[in-house]
Design a protein around this motif. Structure first.
Motif, PDB file in Angstrom:
ATOM      1  N   TYR A   1       0.830  -1.204   0.000  1.00  0.00           N
ATOM      2  CA  TYR A   1       0.000   0.000   0.000  1.00  0.00           C
ATOM      3  C   TYR A   1       0.865   1.254   0.000  1.00  0.00           C
ATOM      4  N   ALA A   2       1.960   1.258   0.752  1.00  0.00           N
ATOM      5  CA  ALA A   2       2.847   2.426   0.776  1.00  0.00           C
ATOM      6  C   ALA A   2       3.383   2.711  -0.628  1.00  0.00           C
ATOM      7  N   LEU A   3       3.757   1.666  -1.342  1.00  0.00           N
ATOM      8  CA  LEU A   3       4.238   1.847  -2.717  1.00  0.00           C
ATOM      9  C   LEU A   3       3.135   2.389  -3.616  1.00  0.00           C
ATOM     10  N   TRP A   4       1.934   1.827  -3.514  1.00  0.00           N
ATOM     11  CA  TRP A   4       0.832   2.290  -4.362  1.00  0.00           C
ATOM     12  C   TRP A   4       0.370   3.700  -3.990  1.00  0.00           C
ATOM     13  N   ALA A   5       0.442   4.059  -2.725  1.00  0.00           N
ATOM     14  CA  ALA A   5       0.089   5.424  -2.332  1.00  0.00           C
ATOM     15  C   ALA A   5       1.066   6.409  -2.957  1.00  0.00           C
ATOM     16  N   TRP A   6       2.323   6.042  -2.980  1.00  0.00           N
ATOM     17  CA  TRP A   6       3.332   6.907  -3.600  1.00  0.00           C
ATOM     18  C   TRP A   6       3.089   7.027  -5.103  1.00  0.00           C
ATOM     19  N   VAL A   7       2.812   5.896  -5.759  1.00  0.00           N
ATOM     20  CA  VAL A   7       2.550   5.912  -7.208  1.00  0.00           C
ATOM     21  C   VAL A   7       1.300   6.737  -7.513  1.00  0.00           C
ATOM     22  N   CYS A   8       0.241   6.530  -6.745  1.00  0.00           N
ATOM     23  CA  CYS A   8      -1.016   7.250  -6.991  1.00  0.00           C
ATOM     24  C   CYS A   8      -0.877   8.736  -6.681  1.00  0.00           C
ATOM     25  N   ARG A   9      -0.069   9.081  -5.696  1.00  0.00           N
ATOM     26  CA  ARG A   9       0.160  10.490  -5.383  1.00  0.00           C
ATOM     27  C   ARG A   9       0.873  11.171  -6.551  1.00  0.00           C
ATOM     28  N   ARG A  10       1.845  10.488  -7.134  1.00  0.00           N
ATOM     29  CA  ARG A  10       2.585  11.053  -8.279  1.00  0.00           C
ATOM     30  C   ARG A  10       1.712  11.142  -9.519  1.00  0.00           C
ATOM     31  N   ALA A  11       0.826  10.169  -9.702  1.00  0.00           N
ATOM     32  CA  ALA A  11      -0.010  10.133 -10.907  1.00  0.00           C
ATOM     33  C   ALA A  11      -1.307  10.907 -10.751  1.00  0.00           C
ATOM     34  N   GLY A  12      -1.628  11.359  -9.540  1.00  0.00           N
ATOM     35  CA  GLY A  12      -2.859  12.101  -9.308  1.00  0.00           C
ATOM     36  C   GLY A  12      -4.094  11.223  -9.264  1.00  0.00           C
ATOM     37  N   LEU A  13      -3.925   9.973  -8.897  1.00  0.00           N
ATOM     38  CA  LEU A  13      -5.057   9.050  -8.814  1.00  0.00           C
ATOM     39  C   LEU A  13      -5.702   9.120  -7.440  1.00  0.00           C
ATOM     40  N   THR A  14      -6.856   8.503  -7.302  1.00  0.00           N
ATOM     41  CA  THR A  14      -7.603   8.563  -6.051  1.00  0.00           C
ATOM     42  C   THR A  14      -7.076   7.546  -5.041  1.00  0.00           C
ATOM     43  N   VAL A  15      -7.524   7.706  -3.807  1.00  0.00           N
ATOM     44  CA  VAL A  15      -7.171   6.769  -2.740  1.00  0.00           C
ATOM     45  C   VAL A  15      -7.743   5.390  -3.060  1.00  0.00           C
ATOM     46  N   ALA A  16      -8.879   5.343  -3.718  1.00  0.00           N
ATOM     47  CA  ALA A  16      -9.497   4.062  -4.062  1.00  0.00           C
ATOM     48  C   ALA A  16      -8.592   3.230  -4.969  1.00  0.00           C
ATOM     49  N   HIS A  17      -7.874   3.880  -5.882  1.00  0.00           N
ATOM     50  CA  HIS A  17      -6.934   3.147  -6.723  1.00  0.00           C
ATOM     51  C   HIS A  17      -5.819   2.528  -5.881  1.00  0.00           C
ATOM     52  N   ALA A  18      -5.296   3.299  -4.943  1.00  0.00           N
ATOM     53  CA  ALA A  18      -4.219   2.798  -4.091  1.00  0.00           C
ATOM     54  C   ALA A  18      -4.700   1.652  -3.214  1.00  0.00           C
ATOM     55  N   ILE A  19      -5.894   1.781  -2.649  1.00  0.00           N
ATOM     56  CA  ILE A  19      -6.422   0.709  -1.788  1.00  0.00           C
ATOM     57  C   ILE A  19      -6.720  -0.543  -2.617  1.00  0.00           C
ATOM     58  N   GLY A  20      -7.376  -0.378  -3.735  1.00  0.00           N
ATOM     59  CA  GLY A  20      -7.749  -1.529  -4.558  1.00  0.00           C
ATOM     60  C   GLY A  20      -6.556  -2.287  -5.111  1.00  0.00           C
ATOM     61  N   TRP A  21      -5.653  -1.568  -5.773  1.00  0.00           N
ATOM     62  CA  TRP A  21      -4.484  -2.228  -6.332  1.00  0.00           C
ATOM     63  C   TRP A  21      -3.548  -2.726  -5.243  1.00  0.00           C
ATOM     64  N   GLY A  22      -3.417  -1.977  -4.167  1.00  0.00           N
ATOM     65  CA  GLY A  22      -2.574  -2.420  -3.065  1.00  0.00           C
ATOM     66  C   GLY A  22      -3.082  -3.708  -2.442  1.00  0.00           C
ATOM     67  N   ALA A  23      -4.388  -3.789  -2.197  1.00  0.00           N
ATOM     68  CA  ALA A  23      -4.973  -4.996  -1.601  1.00  0.00           C
ATOM     69  C   ALA A  23      -4.868  -6.186  -2.553  1.00  0.00           C
ATOM     70  N   ALA A  24      -5.158  -5.971  -3.822  1.00  0.00           N
ATOM     71  CA  ALA A  24      -5.114  -7.077  -4.785  1.00  0.00           C
ATOM     72  C   ALA A  24      -3.698  -7.629  -4.938  1.00  0.00           C
ATOM     73  N   ILE A  25      -2.729  -6.753  -5.046  1.00  0.00           N
ATOM     74  CA  ILE A  25      -1.351  -7.216  -5.220  1.00  0.00           C
ATOM     75  C   ILE A  25      -0.815  -7.824  -3.923  1.00  0.00           C
ATOM     76  N   ALA A  26      -1.174  -7.260  -2.784  1.00  0.00           N
ATOM     77  CA  ALA A  26      -0.723  -7.827  -1.506  1.00  0.00           C
ATOM     78  C   ALA A  26      -1.265  -9.238  -1.316  1.00  0.00           C
ATOM     79  N   VAL A  27      -2.528  -9.457  -1.648  1.00  0.00           N
ATOM     80  CA  VAL A  27      -3.103 -10.803  -1.521  1.00  0.00           C
ATOM     81  C   VAL A  27      -2.442 -11.756  -2.513  1.00  0.00           C
TER      82      VAL A  27
END
Length: 137
Positions: free
Chosen positions: A27-53
Motif C-alpha cells: 500500500y505504501a508503494l501504491w500510495a506513492w505511485v497514486c500520489r505522483r499520478a494524481g489518482l484517487t485513494v481508491a486506486h491505491a487501496i484496490g491495487w494495493g490490496a489485490a497485489i498484496a493478496v
C-alpha cells in the motif's frame, strides 16, 4: 526466499503476520505511485490490496485450488501432490490468515499513509491523495 515457518496454527499465524507486513509495504508503494499520478485513494487501496493478496497468499492459494481439482485416485499421486506443500494439514487456515493479514495490512497502510497527509480534503475532483483545498472559506 526460503523462510522456515513453523507448522500448525503457529505457522499459519506467522504467515499471516508476513502477509500483514506485505500489505503495509505494497500500500505504501501504491500510495506513492497514486500520489505522483494524481489518482484517487481508491486506486491505491484496490491495487494495493489485490497485489498484496496475490503476493502473500498466491502460492498457498494455488496449492489449495490444485488439491481441489487434481485427480488424487492413487496414493502415489496424493503423496506427490502433498510433498511440495509446507504443512498441508493447515493449508486452508494458512491461506485464510494470509488473505486477512494482507487486507488488514492494506487498511493499516491506508490509515498510516493517507490520513496523515496535510490538507487532505474532499473536493470537486473526488478523494485525491495529497490534493489540498485552496479555496477560501
Amino acid at each position: 526466499m526460503n523462510l522456515t515457518l513453523h507448522t500448525g496454527l503457529l505457522g499459519a499465524l506467522e504467515a499471516g503476520l508476513i502477509a500483514f507486513a506485505i500489505g503495509v509495504l505494497v500500500y505504501a508503494l501504491w500510495a506513492w505511485v497514486c500520489r505522483r499520478a494524481g489518482l484517487t485513494v481508491a486506486h491505491a487501496i484496490g491495487w494495493g490490496a489485490a497485489i498484496a493478496v496475490a503476493v502473500a497468499a498466491g502460492l498457498d492459494s494455488w496449492n489449495l485450488f490444485y488439491l481441489g481439482i487434481a485427480r488424487l485416485e492413487s496414493p502415489l499421486y496424493a503423496r506427490l501432490a502433498l510433498a511440495g506443500i509446507h504443512d498441508p494439514d493447515f493449508l486452508g487456515t494458512r491461506v485464510l490468515l494470509q488473505i486477512i493479514g494482507a487486507l488488514a495490512g492494506t487498511v493499516l497502510g491506508w490509515w498510516l499513509f493517507s490520513h496523515g497527509l496535510a490538507g487532505h480534503h474532499r473536493g470537486d475532483d473526488g478523494d485525491r491523495i495529497g490534493k489540498t483545498d485552496t479555496s477560501a472559506d
